[in-house]
Design an enzyme around this catalytic site. Sequence first.
Site, PDB file in Angstrom:
ATOM      1  N   LYS A  25      31.178  43.666  39.722  1.00  0.00           N
ATOM      2  CA  LYS A  25      31.867  44.719  40.488  1.00  0.00           C
ATOM      3  C   LYS A  25      30.872  45.814  40.832  1.00  0.00           C
ATOM      4  O   LYS A  25      30.122  46.263  39.957  1.00  0.00           O
ATOM      5  CB  LYS A  25      32.981  45.324  39.620  1.00  0.00           C
ATOM      6  CG  LYS A  25      34.235  44.521  39.644  1.00  0.00           C
ATOM      7  CD  LYS A  25      35.187  45.102  40.677  1.00  0.00           C
ATOM      8  CE  LYS A  25      36.274  44.124  41.016  1.00  0.00           C
ATOM      9  NZ  LYS A  25      36.845  44.338  42.341  1.00  0.00           N
ATOM     10  N   ALA A  31      42.377  33.887  33.929  1.00  0.00           N
ATOM     11  CA  ALA A  31      43.750  33.935  34.458  1.00  0.00           C
ATOM     12  C   ALA A  31      43.809  34.588  35.843  1.00  0.00           C
ATOM     13  O   ALA A  31      43.006  35.470  36.126  1.00  0.00           O
ATOM     14  CB  ALA A  31      44.640  34.715  33.486  1.00  0.00           C
TER      15      ALA A  31
HETATM   16  C1  LIG Z   1      39.885  38.824  38.808  1.00  0.00           C
HETATM   17  S1  LIG Z   1      40.852  38.202  37.494  1.00  0.00           S
HETATM   18  C2  LIG Z   1      40.192  36.590  37.322  1.00  0.00           C
HETATM   19  C3  LIG Z   1      40.661  35.628  38.342  1.00  0.00           C
HETATM   20  C4  LIG Z   1      40.302  34.215  38.009  1.00  0.00           C
HETATM   21  N1  LIG Z   1      38.878  33.987  38.091  1.00  0.00           N
HETATM   22  C5  LIG Z   1      41.012  33.236  38.913  1.00  0.00           C
HETATM   23  O1  LIG Z   1      40.335  32.520  39.649  1.00  0.00           O
HETATM   24  O2  LIG Z   1      42.248  33.166  38.881  1.00  0.00           O
HETATM   25  C6  LIG Z   1      40.201  39.035  36.106  1.00  0.00           C
HETATM   26  C7  LIG Z   1      40.730  38.539  34.787  1.00  0.00           C
HETATM   27  O3  LIG Z   1      39.963  39.104  33.758  1.00  0.00           O
HETATM   28  C8  LIG Z   1      40.802  39.223  32.646  1.00  0.00           C
HETATM   29  N2  LIG Z   1      40.181  40.080  31.619  1.00  0.00           N
HETATM   30  C9  LIG Z   1      40.171  41.418  31.538  1.00  0.00           C
HETATM   31  N3  LIG Z   1      39.536  41.803  30.411  1.00  0.00           N
HETATM   32  C10 LIG Z   1      39.139  40.663  29.779  1.00  0.00           C
HETATM   33  C11 LIG Z   1      38.424  40.389  28.583  1.00  0.00           C
HETATM   34  N4  LIG Z   1      37.987  41.356  27.784  1.00  0.00           N
HETATM   35  N5  LIG Z   1      38.196  39.112  28.270  1.00  0.00           N
HETATM   36  C12 LIG Z   1      38.627  38.106  29.050  1.00  0.00           C
HETATM   37  N6  LIG Z   1      39.297  38.316  30.186  1.00  0.00           N
HETATM   38  C13 LIG Z   1      39.553  39.572  30.550  1.00  0.00           C
HETATM   39  C14 LIG Z   1      42.087  39.752  33.221  1.00  0.00           C
HETATM   40  O4  LIG Z   1      43.179  39.494  32.331  1.00  0.00           O
HETATM   41  C15 LIG Z   1      42.182  38.960  34.515  1.00  0.00           C
HETATM   42  O5  LIG Z   1      42.983  37.815  34.324  1.00  0.00           O
END
Ligand SMILES: C[S@@+](CC[C@H](N)C(=O)[O-])C[C@H]1O[C@@H](n2cnc3c(N)ncnc32)[C@H](O)[C@@H]1O
Length: 377
Positions: free
Chosen positions: A331, A245
């Site tokens: 990161k 997302a």
């Molecule tokens: C940097 S954003 C990703 C952006 C995405 N690649 C895009 O192009 O729009 C990081 C995402 O990792 C998700 N996230 C955090 N913890 C997570 C987990 N345990 N499993 C899956 N997604 C997770 C967050 O909700 C967030 O939407």
Amino acid sequence: MSGGRSPVAFVATAQPEYARHALAELRQAAGGGRAEPLAEGVFLFQPRGDPEAVRAGLAAQPPVFLRHLHPVHRALALPDLRPEAGAELRSETGADACGSAASGLAPLVEATRDLLAGGRAALLPPGAAVQVQVRRLGLRGGPSAFAVKAALDPVLAAAGFRPVSRDPEWVLSVTLCGAAGEPRAFLGLSTPAENLSPWPGGAIHYPRAAVISRAAFKLMEALELFAPLGFCPRPGDRALDLGAAPGGWTQVLLDRGLRVTAVDPAPLDPRLQDRPGLTFLQGRAGEVPLPPVAFDLLTCDINWHPLETARTVAARAEVLVPGGWALVTVKLLGGGTPTAIWRRVADILAGAGLWLITARQLFHNRDEVTLLLRRAD
Ligand SMILES: C[S@@+](CC[C@H](N)C(=O)[O-])C[C@H]1O[C@@H](n2cnc3c(N)ncnc32)[C@H](O)[C@@H]1O
């Protein structure tokens, strides 16, 4: 400074925050050398030993933080570079000798002619596609990059080469620099692979309007930069996108014709609703049920502590087919040097059968490194 077939120096570029690490990579490849800052994150690097050995050193230990490197075969002062010259040249349909002289570019045109008359240029087949890539660093006024290219393209054509604006076989790099008072130019001839990137300074800009999130640029860049390594997802391939997302990466993959399973606790952007080929599993990457050996590509762009990322991707490695690809954003957080951080992640993934193909800090990575890996056959 002048030069023939061998470079006399290099112009090296990295993200400013990681320039120290990029210079360490370069010094290691070169067996030492002196760096003069030209701009933030850009250095004129003079190797201590044989400049020809630098490429071999970089091939043996591919750099991660060094984003771009162009050789310097000619270095010259441009004392007559005039602020108004850009406008003057831009208004012409093509720059002739008169335009170049008026702009103060005549020495650059002359140096290019000289460079193309022998030395490294002797390696280029007649008709080779050559792109003039121009960077302006710390220059007030003076000709635009466009005007410099317009002045040099006819020189390339007159020497029997094919001036192009994209997909070059060779690159004529021109770095114009105002850092030390008097404008200077550094000129070099090399392949995109030797430069570590097909783009000037390793910088690629994509239109924002076309994507759901800026994060998409990371994947778009990786797809272009890593294609020569065989990373070419094909239409019909099945991709698992962890941390999907709002959906930038998912959108890029769908646009390429892949079938995508997107996983995130947060919802996807409504623009992705009803996209054919998309399955959305709302939940955490480590918890949603997934079939084994079902995906050709696993992508992970979770904004997480690197060890969490490593453990989650390692635990999901079995979803990939043998030979399947993984692209993982790491990161650079937590203890240790940036190199120690991404290496630790790569080691954990290797333990899960995901072999590192390359690690690079992309132009669109911030405090991150992108890893490209493959599942063992
Ligand atoms: C940097 S954003 C990703 C952006 C995405 N690649 C895009 O192009 O729009 C990081 C995402 O990792 C998700 N996230 C955090 N913890 C997570 C987990 N345990 N499993 C899956 N997604 C997770 C967050 O909700 C967030 O939407």
